[in-house]
Design a protein around this motif. Sequence first.
Motif, PDB file in Angstrom:
ATOM      1  N   ARG A   1      22.214  25.187  72.499  1.00 49.62           N
ATOM      2  CA  ARG A   1      20.963  25.833  72.126  1.00 49.62           C
ATOM      3  C   ARG A   1      19.833  25.493  73.103  1.00 49.62           C
ATOM      4  NH1 ARG A   1      19.006  27.993  67.356  1.00 49.62           N
ATOM      5  NH2 ARG A   1      20.848  27.289  66.228  1.00 49.62           N
TER       6      ARG A   1
ATOM      7  N   ASP B   1      21.807  30.619  70.615  1.00 47.55           N
ATOM      8  CA  ASP B   1      22.250  30.296  69.261  1.00 47.55           C
ATOM      9  C   ASP B   1      23.746  30.589  69.153  1.00 47.55           C
ATOM     10  OD1 ASP B   1      22.758  30.100  66.564  1.00 47.55           O
ATOM     11  OD2 ASP B   1      21.125  31.441  65.945  1.00 47.55           O
TER      12      ASP B   1
ATOM     13  N   ASN C   1      27.357  27.229  56.863  1.00 45.33           N
ATOM     14  CA  ASN C   1      26.494  28.161  57.576  1.00 45.33           C
ATOM     15  C   ASN C   1      26.421  27.878  59.074  1.00 45.33           C
ATOM     16  OD1 ASN C   1      25.665  29.704  55.292  1.00 45.33           O
ATOM     17  ND2 ASN C   1      24.307  28.046  54.686  1.00 45.33           N
ATOM     18  N   ALA C   2      26.853  26.703  59.497  1.00 44.95           N
ATOM     19  CA  ALA C   2      26.854  26.357  60.925  1.00 44.95           C
ATOM     20  C   ALA C   2      28.274  26.314  61.465  1.00 44.95           C
ATOM     21  CB  ALA C   2      26.155  25.015  61.140  1.00 44.95           C
ATOM     22  N   ASP C   3      29.052  25.304  61.117  1.00 46.00           N
ATOM     23  CA  ASP C   3      30.379  25.097  61.707  1.00 46.00           C
ATOM     24  C   ASP C   3      31.316  26.289  61.480  1.00 46.00           C
ATOM     25  OD1 ASP C   3      28.971  22.645  61.038  1.00 46.00           O
ATOM     26  OD2 ASP C   3      30.715  21.573  61.784  1.00 46.00           O
TER      27      ASP C   3
ATOM     28  N   ARG D   1      30.518  29.396  60.527  1.00 45.94           N
ATOM     29  CA  ARG D   1      29.994  30.618  61.137  1.00 45.94           C
ATOM     30  C   ARG D   1      30.173  30.602  62.656  1.00 45.94           C
ATOM     31  NH1 ARG D   1      24.065  33.476  60.203  1.00 45.94           N
ATOM     32  NH2 ARG D   1      24.490  35.274  61.562  1.00 45.94           N
ATOM     33  N   ILE D   2      29.964  29.461  63.290  1.00 44.48           N
ATOM     34  CA  ILE D   2      30.150  29.366  64.738  1.00 44.48           C
ATOM     35  C   ILE D   2      31.608  29.629  65.100  1.00 44.48           C
ATOM     36  CG2 ILE D   2      30.176  27.747  66.690  1.00 44.48           C
ATOM     37  CD1 ILE D   2      27.639  26.482  65.372  1.00 44.48           C
TER      38      ILE D   2
ATOM     39  N   THR E   1      32.342  33.310  64.675  1.00 42.74           N
ATOM     40  CA  THR E   1      31.667  34.107  65.702  1.00 42.74           C
ATOM     41  C   THR E   1      32.423  34.082  67.021  1.00 42.74           C
ATOM     42  OG1 THR E   1      29.484  33.801  64.703  1.00 42.74           O
ATOM     43  CG2 THR E   1      29.548  34.274  67.072  1.00 42.74           C
ATOM     44  N   TRP E   2      32.840  32.896  67.463  1.00 39.18           N
ATOM     45  CA  TRP E   2      33.476  32.781  68.773  1.00 39.18           C
ATOM     46  C   TRP E   2      34.942  33.196  68.745  1.00 39.18           C
ATOM     47  CZ3 TRP E   2      30.988  31.807  73.365  1.00 39.18           C
ATOM     48  CH2 TRP E   2      29.625  31.545  73.250  1.00 39.18           C
TER      49      TRP E   2
ATOM     50  N   THR F   1      25.573  30.869  66.710  1.00 42.97           N
ATOM     51  CA  THR F   1      25.956  31.754  65.610  1.00 42.97           C
ATOM     52  C   THR F   1      25.658  33.219  65.922  1.00 42.97           C
ATOM     53  OG1 THR F   1      23.821  31.616  64.454  1.00 42.97           O
ATOM     54  CG2 THR F   1      25.463  29.920  63.938  1.00 42.97           C
ATOM     55  N   ASP F   2      25.076  33.491  67.082  1.00 46.43           N
ATOM     56  CA  ASP F   2      24.684  34.849  67.467  1.00 46.43           C
ATOM     57  C   ASP F   2      25.883  35.568  68.086  1.00 46.43           C
ATOM     58  OD1 ASP F   2      23.751  37.110  68.917  1.00 46.43           O
ATOM     59  OD2 ASP F   2      21.769  36.210  69.146  1.00 46.43           O
ATOM     60  N   GLU F   3      26.369  36.604  67.429  1.00 45.45           N
ATOM     61  CA  GLU F   3      27.571  37.302  67.888  1.00 45.45           C
ATOM     62  C   GLU F   3      27.361  37.996  69.242  1.00 45.45           C
ATOM     63  OE1 GLU F   3      29.160  39.825  64.858  1.00 45.45           O
ATOM     64  OE2 GLU F   3      29.118  38.251  63.336  1.00 45.45           O
TER      65      GLU F   3
END
Length: 225
Positions: free
Chosen positions: A33, A41, A86-88, A90-91, A94-95, A43-45
């Motif tokens: 970040r 971010d 919401n972090a781990d 979602r990340i 996303t990836w 988490t941003d696709e």
Amino acid sequence: MRAMTVVGGSRGLGAGIARAGRDAGLRVTVVARESGDERGDATDETFAEKVLATHRPDVLVIAAGAVPEMRPLTEQTWESFSVNWNADVRIAFTWLRAALRAPLAPGSRIIAVGSGAELRGSPLSGGYAGAKATVRLITGYAATSGITTTTILPGITPGTSIGETAISAYAVSSGSTSDEFRSRLSAPTPDAFGASVVALAAEPTVAAAYVLDADGLRPLAAQHG
């Protein structure tokens, strides 16, 4: 030269992986970040898709995540309990999704950093253990005929933000000092962890998941056999 992208590679275990990759001669891109080769971010696709399209890594390591709020269940709120969902999670979602949609080239590797907490539980860290178990599951879902995926489950690791936060909390709950609790742990340093990840990325075949402690990597299935 093989290329490695490390999501969350600016600190903790991710930084150890990035250093080991560079030492092994890989072209390493650190995603973080606030500091790194690609800043954004995780988490941003759209950001994930842009990074993978630009760097086309042979090895993608997903190491980013949040430090859980350490408190008993009765003192958690849903907001604090769900931090790692919401972090781990979602990340990882996303990836993994971006890697499959790109798609990464046949023969590529994706390595996710999970946690041994999913095997033992972690009663002071809210939803952390469950979130890390889900990271392992969806990493397995992403395996295709062309892309190999695996998850590494380290124990509490001193010298990292998450590790030191857990050490402090569990030392108090067990009636010991942080130094006493730390001395009972069997965990590699971040640099040793990184070296294990880089070595695993070069193996011709890998298991779906590994437990990692001071004795090295062991396939997860062997823990339950």
